[in-house]
Write a protein that holds these residues in place. Structure first.
Motif, PDB file in Angstrom:
ATOM      1  N   TRP A   1      13.543 -48.954 -12.226  1.00 36.26           N
ATOM      2  CA  TRP A   1      13.345 -47.499 -12.306  1.00 36.26           C
ATOM      3  C   TRP A   1      14.145 -46.901 -13.440  1.00 36.26           C
ATOM      4  N   ALA A   2      13.671 -45.751 -13.907  1.00 32.73           N
ATOM      5  CA  ALA A   2      14.384 -44.956 -14.902  1.00 32.73           C
ATOM      6  C   ALA A   2      14.372 -43.505 -14.422  1.00 32.73           C
ATOM      7  N   GLY A   3      15.428 -42.771 -14.725  1.00 33.23           N
ATOM      8  CA  GLY A   3      15.528 -41.382 -14.290  1.00 33.23           C
ATOM      9  C   GLY A   3      14.866 -40.430 -15.261  1.00 33.23           C
ATOM     10  N   LEU A   4      14.037 -39.541 -14.724  1.00 34.25           N
ATOM     11  CA  LEU A   4      13.406 -38.477 -15.518  1.00 34.25           C
ATOM     12  C   LEU A   4      14.005 -37.161 -15.047  1.00 34.25           C
ATOM     13  N   SER A   5      14.652 -36.430 -15.947  1.00 30.20           N
ATOM     14  CA  SER A   5      15.411 -35.241 -15.543  1.00 30.20           C
ATOM     15  C   SER A   5      15.136 -34.056 -16.458  1.00 30.20           C
ATOM     16  N   PHE A   6      15.211 -32.861 -15.857  1.00 32.45           N
ATOM     17  CA  PHE A   6      15.133 -31.626 -16.635  1.00 32.45           C
ATOM     18  C   PHE A   6      15.763 -30.497 -15.825  1.00 32.45           C
ATOM     19  N   ALA A   7      16.183 -29.443 -16.534  1.00 33.36           N
ATOM     20  CA  ALA A   7      16.794 -28.297 -15.867  1.00 33.36           C
ATOM     21  C   ALA A   7      15.736 -27.545 -15.060  1.00 33.36           C
ATOM     22  N   SER A   8      16.132 -27.048 -13.919  1.00 31.83           N
ATOM     23  CA  SER A   8      15.216 -26.277 -13.074  1.00 31.83           C
ATOM     24  C   SER A   8      14.706 -25.075 -13.856  1.00 31.83           C
ATOM     25  N   PRO A   9      13.388 -24.919 -13.985  1.00 37.06           N
ATOM     26  CA  PRO A   9      12.851 -23.798 -14.773  1.00 37.06           C
ATOM     27  C   PRO A   9      13.289 -22.437 -14.257  1.00 37.06           C
ATOM     28  N   GLU A  10      13.521 -22.315 -12.947  1.00 39.66           N
ATOM     29  CA  GLU A  10      13.966 -21.030 -12.400  1.00 39.66           C
ATOM     30  C   GLU A  10      15.319 -20.619 -12.961  1.00 39.66           C
ATOM     31  N   ILE A  11      16.120 -21.615 -13.325  1.00 35.53           N
ATOM     32  CA  ILE A  11      17.454 -21.341 -13.866  1.00 35.53           C
ATOM     33  C   ILE A  11      17.415 -21.277 -15.395  1.00 35.53           C
ATOM     34  N   SER A  12      16.719 -22.208 -16.007  1.00 40.01           N
ATOM     35  CA  SER A  12      16.712 -22.293 -17.469  1.00 40.01           C
ATOM     36  C   SER A  12      15.850 -21.220 -18.127  1.00 40.01           C
ATOM     37  N   ARG A  13      14.885 -20.672 -17.380  1.00 37.89           N
ATOM     38  CA  ARG A  13      13.951 -19.681 -17.914  1.00 37.89           C
ATOM     39  C   ARG A  13      13.103 -20.248 -19.057  1.00 37.89           C
ATOM     40  N   ALA A  14      12.939 -21.548 -19.067  1.00 37.54           N
ATOM     41  CA  ALA A  14      12.099 -22.173 -20.091  1.00 37.54           C
ATOM     42  C   ALA A  14      10.628 -21.897 -19.804  1.00 37.54           C
ATOM     43  N   ARG A  15       9.828 -21.970 -20.826  1.00 36.81           N
ATOM     44  CA  ARG A  15       8.394 -21.836 -20.632  1.00 36.81           C
ATOM     45  C   ARG A  15       7.885 -23.075 -19.915  1.00 36.81           C
ATOM     46  N   THR A  16       6.989 -22.914 -18.963  1.00 37.00           N
ATOM     47  CA  THR A  16       6.588 -24.039 -18.126  1.00 37.00           C
ATOM     48  C   THR A  16       5.071 -24.242 -18.136  1.00 37.00           C
TER      49      THR A  16
END
Length: 214
Positions: free
Chosen positions: A153-168
């Motif tokens: 396995w490998a980990g896939l990670s990203f900041a929670s969009p609700e917190i980062s306010r990134a476009r989703t």
């Protein structure tokens, strides 16, 4: 009284002929003419069979033509895409992070290996990639040996969009490409929106390690 023929001195003549032949042979060698080695000498020196034109031909090992592709794959230690199944494990939430194990399972009947990072890409329903490729988290890869039925396995990670306010955007599938392979495996994506743009839209992937998750 019968006449007798005078004795013929054959020995000196024979010696002269041998000497002349030797001289001609030496001159031929000096002129660049070299006797070709006997086939038996070539065979012993290079362990090859002689071809129909007299040149050495490589010795081949007989193989089953019907299973030649399978035999070739069995001798290659790397896991190929067609020998693997991909899946995405359960969400492992962190401090403002969303972490997912991306799992590759050996579905073949041979032991193979994985080394390094898998490729990953979010794809929409139209088949278009959403956002950039994940960046590779710094690490020192190690070879993972997978007997039949075992996983890495490998980990896939990203900041929670609700917190980062990134476009989703919400992907339809996740494309997973095993290390050193070109063909990908499609995994349905059911975990909702992912970041695809903005300052905090970075997605990362870790190196493969044995198991199915942390």
């Amino acid at each position: 009284m019968a006449k007798t023929s005078p004795p013929v001195h054959r020995a000196p003549l024979l010696a002269a002929a041998v000497a002349a032949l030797g001289l001609l042979t030496a001159c031929g060698t000096d002129g660049g003419t070299v006797d070709a080695p006997r086939p038996s000498q070539v065979d012993r020196a290079t362990h090859t069979d002689s071809g129909t034109d007299g040149t050495p031909a490589s010795r081949s090992v007989p193989s089953d033509s019907a299973g030649s592709a399978s035999a070739s794959a069995r001798t290659d230690g790397r896991c190929h895409t067609f020998e693997l199944r991909a899946s995405v494990g359960r969400l492992d939430p962190g401090a403002g992070q969303r972490n997912f194990p991306v799992v590759l399972t050996n579905t073949s009947d041979r032991t193979c290996t994985l080394y390094g990072y898998p490729g990953a890409a979010f794809v929409g329903a139209s088949g278009r990639q959403l956002g950039p490729d994940p960046r590779r988290a710094p690490a020192s890869p190690e070879t993972v040996t997978l007997p039949p039925g075992r996983s890495a396995w490998a980990g896939l990670s990203f900041a929670s969009p609700e917190i980062s306010r990134a476009r989703t955007a919400t992907p339809a599938t996740l494309l997973v490409t095993p290390p050193d392979e070109r063909d990908s495996l499609e995994v349905p994506w059911t975990a909702g929106a992912v970041p695809v743009g903005g300052d905090e839209s970075s997605v990362s992937v870790t190196v493969l390690e044995a198991g199915t998750g942390p």
